[in-house]
Design a protein around this motif. Structure first.
Motif, PDB file in Angstrom:
ATOM      1  N   UNK A 105      77.744  22.902  36.528  1.00 38.15           N
ATOM      2  CA  UNK A 105      77.321  22.452  37.856  1.00 38.15           C
ATOM      3  C   UNK A 105      78.550  22.051  38.666  1.00 38.15           C
ATOM      4  N   UNK A 106      78.501  22.363  39.959  1.00 30.29           N
ATOM      5  CA  UNK A 106      79.628  22.074  40.846  1.00 30.29           C
ATOM      6  C   UNK A 106      79.088  21.416  42.104  1.00 30.29           C
ATOM      7  N   UNK A 107      79.739  20.325  42.503  1.00 30.07           N
ATOM      8  CA  UNK A 107      79.405  19.643  43.748  1.00 30.07           C
ATOM      9  C   UNK A 107      80.647  19.608  44.614  1.00 30.07           C
ATOM     10  N   UNK A 108      80.448  19.605  45.928  1.00 31.35           N
ATOM     11  CA  UNK A 108      81.561  19.714  46.877  1.00 31.35           C
ATOM     12  C   UNK A 108      81.421  18.645  47.939  1.00 31.35           C
ATOM     13  N   UNK A 109      82.576  18.134  48.390  1.00 37.53           N
ATOM     14  CA  UNK A 109      82.627  17.229  49.540  1.00 37.53           C
ATOM     15  C   UNK A 109      83.970  17.399  50.225  1.00 37.53           C
ATOM     16  N   UNK A 110      83.984  17.248  51.556  1.00 36.01           N
ATOM     17  CA  UNK A 110      85.215  17.390  52.323  1.00 36.01           C
ATOM     18  C   UNK A 110      85.130  16.531  53.581  1.00 36.01           C
ATOM     19  N   UNK A 126      83.401  21.929  58.897  1.00 32.64           N
ATOM     20  CA  UNK A 126      83.195  23.373  58.686  1.00 32.64           C
ATOM     21  C   UNK A 126      83.061  23.702  57.204  1.00 32.64           C
ATOM     22  N   UNK A 127      83.867  23.087  56.372  1.00 32.08           N
ATOM     23  CA  UNK A 127      83.767  23.325  54.928  1.00 32.08           C
ATOM     24  C   UNK A 127      82.478  22.742  54.361  1.00 32.08           C
ATOM     25  N   UNK A 128      82.051  21.593  54.877  1.00 34.15           N
ATOM     26  CA  UNK A 128      80.792  21.005  54.391  1.00 34.15           C
ATOM     27  C   UNK A 128      79.606  21.906  54.720  1.00 34.15           C
ATOM     28  N   UNK A 129      79.638  22.537  55.897  1.00 34.56           N
ATOM     29  CA  UNK A 129      78.564  23.475  56.246  1.00 34.56           C
ATOM     30  C   UNK A 129      78.627  24.732  55.384  1.00 34.56           C
ATOM     31  N   UNK A 130      79.829  25.178  55.043  1.00 33.47           N
ATOM     32  CA  UNK A 130      79.967  26.384  54.231  1.00 33.47           C
ATOM     33  C   UNK A 130      79.465  26.159  52.797  1.00 33.47           C
ATOM     34  N   UNK A 131      79.657  24.965  52.274  1.00 36.99           N
ATOM     35  CA  UNK A 131      79.223  24.643  50.912  1.00 36.99           C
ATOM     36  C   UNK A 131      78.012  23.707  50.937  1.00 36.99           C
ATOM     37  N   UNK A 132      77.104  23.940  51.850  1.00 35.96           N
ATOM     38  CA  UNK A 132      75.961  23.047  52.041  1.00 35.96           C
ATOM     39  C   UNK A 132      75.061  22.975  50.807  1.00 35.96           C
ATOM     40  N   UNK A 133      74.956  24.059  50.050  1.00 34.97           N
ATOM     41  CA  UNK A 133      74.070  24.070  48.880  1.00 34.97           C
ATOM     42  C   UNK A 133      74.588  23.153  47.766  1.00 34.97           C
ATOM     43  N   UNK A 134      75.899  22.944  47.689  1.00 35.69           N
ATOM     44  CA  UNK A 134      76.463  22.095  46.638  1.00 35.69           C
ATOM     45  C   UNK A 134      77.073  20.817  47.204  1.00 35.69           C
ATOM     46  N   UNK A 194      88.459  17.660  40.992  1.00 34.67           N
ATOM     47  CA  UNK A 194      89.603  18.305  41.629  1.00 34.67           C
ATOM     48  C   UNK A 194      89.666  17.814  43.068  1.00 34.67           C
ATOM     49  N   UNK A 195      90.814  17.293  43.444  1.00 37.21           N
ATOM     50  CA  UNK A 195      90.984  16.730  44.783  1.00 37.21           C
ATOM     51  C   UNK A 195      92.195  17.383  45.434  1.00 37.21           C
ATOM     52  N   UNK A 196      92.031  17.771  46.678  1.00 35.15           N
ATOM     53  CA  UNK A 196      93.124  18.302  47.488  1.00 35.15           C
ATOM     54  C   UNK A 196      93.219  17.440  48.733  1.00 35.15           C
ATOM     55  N   UNK A 197      94.330  16.713  48.874  1.00 43.50           N
ATOM     56  CA  UNK A 197      94.536  15.817  50.009  1.00 43.50           C
ATOM     57  C   UNK A 197      95.760  16.281  50.786  1.00 43.50           C
ATOM     58  N   UNK A 198      95.722  16.135  52.103  1.00 44.57           N
ATOM     59  CA  UNK A 198      96.849  16.558  52.939  1.00 44.57           C
ATOM     60  C   UNK A 198      97.598  15.330  53.437  1.00 44.57           C
TER      61      UNK A 198
END
Length: 149
Positions: free
Chosen positions: A75-80, A84-92, A130-134
């Motif tokens: 299982x994979x969950x996403x947050x940003x 735009x990225x949140x809308x692209x990965x709305x299912x997770x 996994x975290x990617x920060x700028x």
């Protein structure tokens, strides 16, 4: 032909005369100036120079997080922070609270530590994050440089 003279005339002076000593003195002074200049500047050609500087580090508020886990581990969950990225990965998508604190321990005006705290409400066991920060880095002393990573 009335008068003839060679185009080049060589004049010879004895080694213990003033012109010979003047020429040797000039040669020695040129060498001495070059050596003193080299010694004072550190080197004629600087090949490498090491300098240490603490960069100005600023968190750009751009962050992506992927949580992996669940019962099967697939299982994979996403947050940003980017909509735009949140809308692209709305299912997770998973809602997450973000808090960022930047601390300057020695009060030199440059951030020493950046603490990022994320809190998500996922009902399953998490096995990987996994975290990617700028961040925005700036150097100002010897090299003027702006860099985003």
């Amino acid at each position: 032909l009335v008068y003839q003279e060679p185009l080049r005339v060589k004049y010879y002076a004895k080694w213990h005369s003033f012109p010979a000593l003047f020429r040797v003195g000039n040669l020695l002074s040129v060498i001495a100036v070059a050596l003193v200049t080299t010694y004072v500047t550190g080197s004629m050609w600087v090949k490498t120079r090491v300098s240490y500087e603490q960069p100005d580090v600023v968190f750009d508020s751009k962050l992506m997080m992927v949580l992996e886990g669940g019962e099967t581990g697939e299982d994979v969950w996403f947050w940003s922070t980017l909509p735009n990225l949140n809308r692209a990965f709305e299912s997770s998508f998973v809602s997450t609270d973000l808090s960022v604190t930047q601390e300057d321990y020695n009060f030199d005006g440059k951030v020493d530590t950046v603490r990022i705290k994320l809190r998500s409400s996922v009902g399953a066991a998490i096995r990987g994050v996994k975290i990617l920060a700028q961040f925005d880095y700036k150097l100002r002393e010897r090299v003027h440089m702006n860099m985003k990573t």
